[in-house]
Design a protein around this motif. Structure first.
Motif, PDB file in Angstrom:
ATOM      1  N   GLN A  59       0.816  -1.208   0.000  1.00 28.91           N
ATOM      2  CA  GLN A  59       0.000   0.000   0.000  1.00 28.91           C
ATOM      3  C   GLN A  59       0.855   1.266   0.000  1.00 28.91           C
ATOM      4  O   GLN A  59       0.383   2.327  -0.389  1.00 28.91           O
ATOM      5  CB  GLN A  59      -0.949  -0.003   1.206  1.00 28.91           C
ATOM      6  CG  GLN A  59      -2.035  -1.042   1.086  1.00 28.91           C
ATOM      7  CD  GLN A  59      -2.904  -1.131   2.325  1.00 28.91           C
ATOM      8  OE1 GLN A  59      -2.571  -0.624   3.400  1.00 28.91           O
ATOM      9  NE2 GLN A  59      -4.047  -1.802   2.188  1.00 28.91           N
ATOM     10  N   ARG A  60       2.103   1.166   0.431  1.00 29.77           N
ATOM     11  CA  ARG A  60       3.029   2.305   0.408  1.00 29.77           C
ATOM     12  C   ARG A  60       3.946   2.239  -0.813  1.00 29.77           C
ATOM     13  O   ARG A  60       4.923   2.983  -0.893  1.00 29.77           O
ATOM     14  CB  ARG A  60       3.864   2.340   1.682  1.00 29.77           C
ATOM     15  CG  ARG A  60       2.989   2.695   2.883  1.00 29.77           C
ATOM     16  CD  ARG A  60       3.733   3.225   4.055  1.00 29.77           C
ATOM     17  NE  ARG A  60       4.625   4.335   3.831  1.00 29.77           N
ATOM     18  CZ  ARG A  60       4.279   5.625   3.859  1.00 29.77           C
ATOM     19  NH1 ARG A  60       3.030   5.956   4.052  1.00 29.77           N
ATOM     20  NH2 ARG A  60       5.183   6.558   3.699  1.00 29.77           N
ATOM     21  N   GLY A  61       3.647   1.322  -1.748  1.00 27.58           N
ATOM     22  CA  GLY A  61       4.417   1.238  -2.984  1.00 27.58           C
ATOM     23  C   GLY A  61       5.694   0.424  -2.879  1.00 27.58           C
ATOM     24  O   GLY A  61       6.537   0.464  -3.768  1.00 27.58           O
ATOM     25  N   ILE A  62       5.856  -0.315  -1.807  1.00 32.67           N
ATOM     26  CA  ILE A  62       7.037  -1.164  -1.629  1.00 32.67           C
ATOM     27  C   ILE A  62       6.604  -2.595  -1.892  1.00 32.67           C
ATOM     28  O   ILE A  62       5.921  -3.212  -1.086  1.00 32.67           O
ATOM     29  CB  ILE A  62       7.629  -1.001  -0.214  1.00 32.67           C
ATOM     30  CG1 ILE A  62       8.029   0.454   0.011  1.00 32.67           C
ATOM     31  CG2 ILE A  62       8.818  -1.938  -0.025  1.00 32.67           C
ATOM     32  CD1 ILE A  62       8.400   0.781   1.436  1.00 32.67           C
ATOM     33  N   VAL A  91      13.457  -7.276   8.340  1.00 31.09           N
ATOM     34  CA  VAL A  91      13.061  -7.154   6.938  1.00 31.09           C
ATOM     35  C   VAL A  91      14.318  -7.102   6.088  1.00 31.09           C
ATOM     36  O   VAL A  91      15.231  -6.314   6.366  1.00 31.09           O
ATOM     37  CB  VAL A  91      12.228  -5.865   6.725  1.00 31.09           C
ATOM     38  CG1 VAL A  91      11.806  -5.727   5.275  1.00 31.09           C
ATOM     39  CG2 VAL A  91      11.031  -5.844   7.655  1.00 31.09           C
ATOM     40  N   GLU A  92      14.370  -7.938   5.067  1.00 30.29           N
ATOM     41  CA  GLU A  92      15.545  -7.974   4.202  1.00 30.29           C
ATOM     42  C   GLU A  92      15.737  -6.667   3.444  1.00 30.29           C
ATOM     43  O   GLU A  92      16.860  -6.184   3.298  1.00 30.29           O
ATOM     44  CB  GLU A  92      15.421  -9.139   3.218  1.00 30.29           C
ATOM     45  CG  GLU A  92      16.623  -9.298   2.322  1.00 30.29           C
ATOM     46  CD  GLU A  92      16.535 -10.524   1.431  1.00 30.29           C
ATOM     47  OE1 GLU A  92      17.539 -10.809   0.763  1.00 30.29           O
ATOM     48  OE2 GLU A  92      15.486 -11.196   1.397  1.00 30.29           O
ATOM     49  N   ALA A  93      14.666  -6.078   2.956  1.00 31.55           N
ATOM     50  CA  ALA A  93      14.757  -4.857   2.146  1.00 31.55           C
ATOM     51  C   ALA A  93      15.274  -3.686   2.983  1.00 31.55           C
ATOM     52  O   ALA A  93      15.061  -3.618   4.191  1.00 31.55           O
ATOM     53  CB  ALA A  93      13.396  -4.511   1.560  1.00 31.55           C
ATOM     54  N   ASP A  94      15.944  -2.780   2.314  1.00 31.37           N
ATOM     55  CA  ASP A  94      16.432  -1.554   2.957  1.00 31.37           C
ATOM     56  C   ASP A  94      15.318  -0.510   2.860  1.00 31.37           C
ATOM     57  O   ASP A  94      15.200   0.199   1.875  1.00 31.37           O
ATOM     58  CB  ASP A  94      17.710  -1.072   2.259  1.00 31.37           C
ATOM     59  CG  ASP A  94      18.341   0.118   2.959  1.00 31.37           C
ATOM     60  OD1 ASP A  94      17.909   0.443   4.091  1.00 31.37           O
ATOM     61  OD2 ASP A  94      19.260   0.722   2.381  1.00 31.37           O
ATOM     62  N   VAL A  95      14.487  -0.437   3.896  1.00 35.41           N
ATOM     63  CA  VAL A  95      13.345   0.471   3.944  1.00 35.41           C
ATOM     64  C   VAL A  95      13.698   1.592   4.910  1.00 35.41           C
ATOM     65  O   VAL A  95      14.185   1.335   6.013  1.00 35.41           O
ATOM     66  CB  VAL A  95      12.079  -0.275   4.435  1.00 35.41           C
ATOM     67  CG1 VAL A  95      10.883   0.653   4.488  1.00 35.41           C
ATOM     68  CG2 VAL A  95      11.793  -1.484   3.545  1.00 35.41           C
ATOM     69  N   ASP A  99       9.110   5.074   6.412  1.00 35.61           N
ATOM     70  CA  ASP A  99       8.281   4.073   5.736  1.00 35.61           C
ATOM     71  C   ASP A  99       8.087   2.857   6.631  1.00 35.61           C
ATOM     72  O   ASP A  99       6.990   2.309   6.728  1.00 35.61           O
ATOM     73  CB  ASP A  99       8.892   3.650   4.402  1.00 35.61           C
ATOM     74  CG  ASP A  99       8.640   4.637   3.285  1.00 35.61           C
ATOM     75  OD1 ASP A  99       7.672   5.424   3.385  1.00 35.61           O
ATOM     76  OD2 ASP A  99       9.416   4.633   2.306  1.00 35.61           O
ATOM     77  N   LEU A 100       9.158   2.422   7.287  1.00 36.98           N
ATOM     78  CA  LEU A 100       9.080   1.249   8.151  1.00 36.98           C
ATOM     79  C   LEU A 100       8.066   1.475   9.272  1.00 36.98           C
ATOM     80  O   LEU A 100       7.218   0.614   9.533  1.00 36.98           O
ATOM     81  CB  LEU A 100      10.462   0.921   8.713  1.00 36.98           C
ATOM     82  CG  LEU A 100      10.634  -0.447   9.359  1.00 36.98           C
ATOM     83  CD1 LEU A 100      10.302  -1.563   8.378  1.00 36.98           C
ATOM     84  CD2 LEU A 100      12.058  -0.599   9.874  1.00 36.98           C
ATOM     85  N   ASP A 101       8.104   2.632   9.895  1.00 38.06           N
ATOM     86  CA  ASP A 101       7.137   2.942  10.956  1.00 38.06           C
ATOM     87  C   ASP A 101       5.708   2.935  10.429  1.00 38.06           C
ATOM     88  O   ASP A 101       4.792   2.424  11.091  1.00 38.06           O
ATOM     89  CB  ASP A 101       7.447   4.301  11.589  1.00 38.06           C
ATOM     90  CG  ASP A 101       8.719   4.299  12.419  1.00 38.06           C
ATOM     91  OD1 ASP A 101       9.211   3.201  12.772  1.00 38.06           O
ATOM     92  OD2 ASP A 101       9.222   5.402  12.711  1.00 38.06           O
ATOM     93  N   ALA A 126       9.416  -3.909  17.372  1.00 38.86           N
ATOM     94  CA  ALA A 126      10.647  -3.221  16.972  1.00 38.86           C
ATOM     95  C   ALA A 126      11.007  -3.772  15.592  1.00 38.86           C
ATOM     96  O   ALA A 126      11.134  -4.976  15.410  1.00 38.86           O
ATOM     97  CB  ALA A 126      11.773  -3.505  17.969  1.00 38.86           C
ATOM     98  N   ALA A 127      11.137  -2.889  14.606  1.00 36.01           N
ATOM     99  CA  ALA A 127      11.374  -3.321  13.226  1.00 36.01           C
ATOM    100  C   ALA A 127      12.761  -2.893  12.768  1.00 36.01           C
ATOM    101  O   ALA A 127      13.233  -1.791  13.077  1.00 36.01           O
ATOM    102  CB  ALA A 127      10.321  -2.708  12.301  1.00 36.01           C
ATOM    103  N   TYR A 128      13.409  -3.785  11.999  1.00 35.03           N
ATOM    104  CA  TYR A 128      14.769  -3.561  11.525  1.00 35.03           C
ATOM    105  C   TYR A 128      14.832  -3.855  10.034  1.00 35.03           C
ATOM    106  O   TYR A 128      14.592  -4.979   9.605  1.00 35.03           O
ATOM    107  CB  TYR A 128      15.753  -4.481  12.261  1.00 35.03           C
ATOM    108  CG  TYR A 128      15.607  -4.403  13.755  1.00 35.03           C
ATOM    109  CD1 TYR A 128      16.243  -3.411  14.487  1.00 35.03           C
ATOM    110  CD2 TYR A 128      14.796  -5.317  14.443  1.00 35.03           C
ATOM    111  CE1 TYR A 128      16.099  -3.336  15.867  1.00 35.03           C
ATOM    112  CE2 TYR A 128      14.639  -5.241  15.830  1.00 35.03           C
ATOM    113  CZ  TYR A 128      15.293  -4.255  16.518  1.00 35.03           C
ATOM    114  OH  TYR A 128      15.141  -4.171  17.880  1.00 35.03           O
TER     115      TYR A 128
END
Length: 132
Positions: A59-62, A91-95, A99-101, A126-128
């Motif tokens: 939904q955020r285009g990722i 998350v593998e992708a570099d976000v 955007d991550l939040d 907690a997201a990485y």
């Protein structure tokens, strides 16, 4: 007719087998022959949250997050009831952080298990990014 129907049977002891559609799900209150109910709930929560997180990203285009992994932990109170749940989301992708939040919050809005839990049991996430 109900939206969800299951049948759960215990022939003896504390182990149960639930028929969920075409699948058998084994839960054992003692944790001897299968996961205990609290552990199964935490795993189910993580299994629901990951697809919700992926939808939030789309939904955020990722489109391509690569591998997404949740290391979940939970605390029990003195009565062995769930007191808190935490997710370390990798998350593998570099976000980027903003955007991550946003994706984390959107995942919370979409996840059905998150919505079903009382507020104090909703996971502290907690997201990485760029994690693999």
């Amino acid at each position: 007719m109900s939206d969800i129907e299951t049948t759960t049977v215990s022939d003896e002891g504390y182990a149960c087998t639930s028929q969920v559609g075409d699948f058998d799900l084994q839960i054992d209150a003692t944790g001897e022959t299968g996961p205990d109910p609290n552990t199964a709930l935490v795993a189910t929560y993580a299994s629901c949250y990951i697809p919700a997180f992926r939808v939030g990203a789309q939904q955020r285009g990722i489109e391509d997050l690569g591998t997404v992994q949740i290391d979940a932990s939970a605390e029990l109170d003195d009565d062995d009831d769930l007191a808190s749940i935490a997710f370390d989301l990798h998350v593998e992708a570099d976000v980027d952080d903003d955007d991550l939040d946003e994706i984390v919050a959107r995942g919370e809005d979409i996840c059905h298990v998150h919505s079903a839990l009382r507020e104090e049991l909703q996971a502290d996430i907690a997201a990485y990014a760029d994690a693999f």
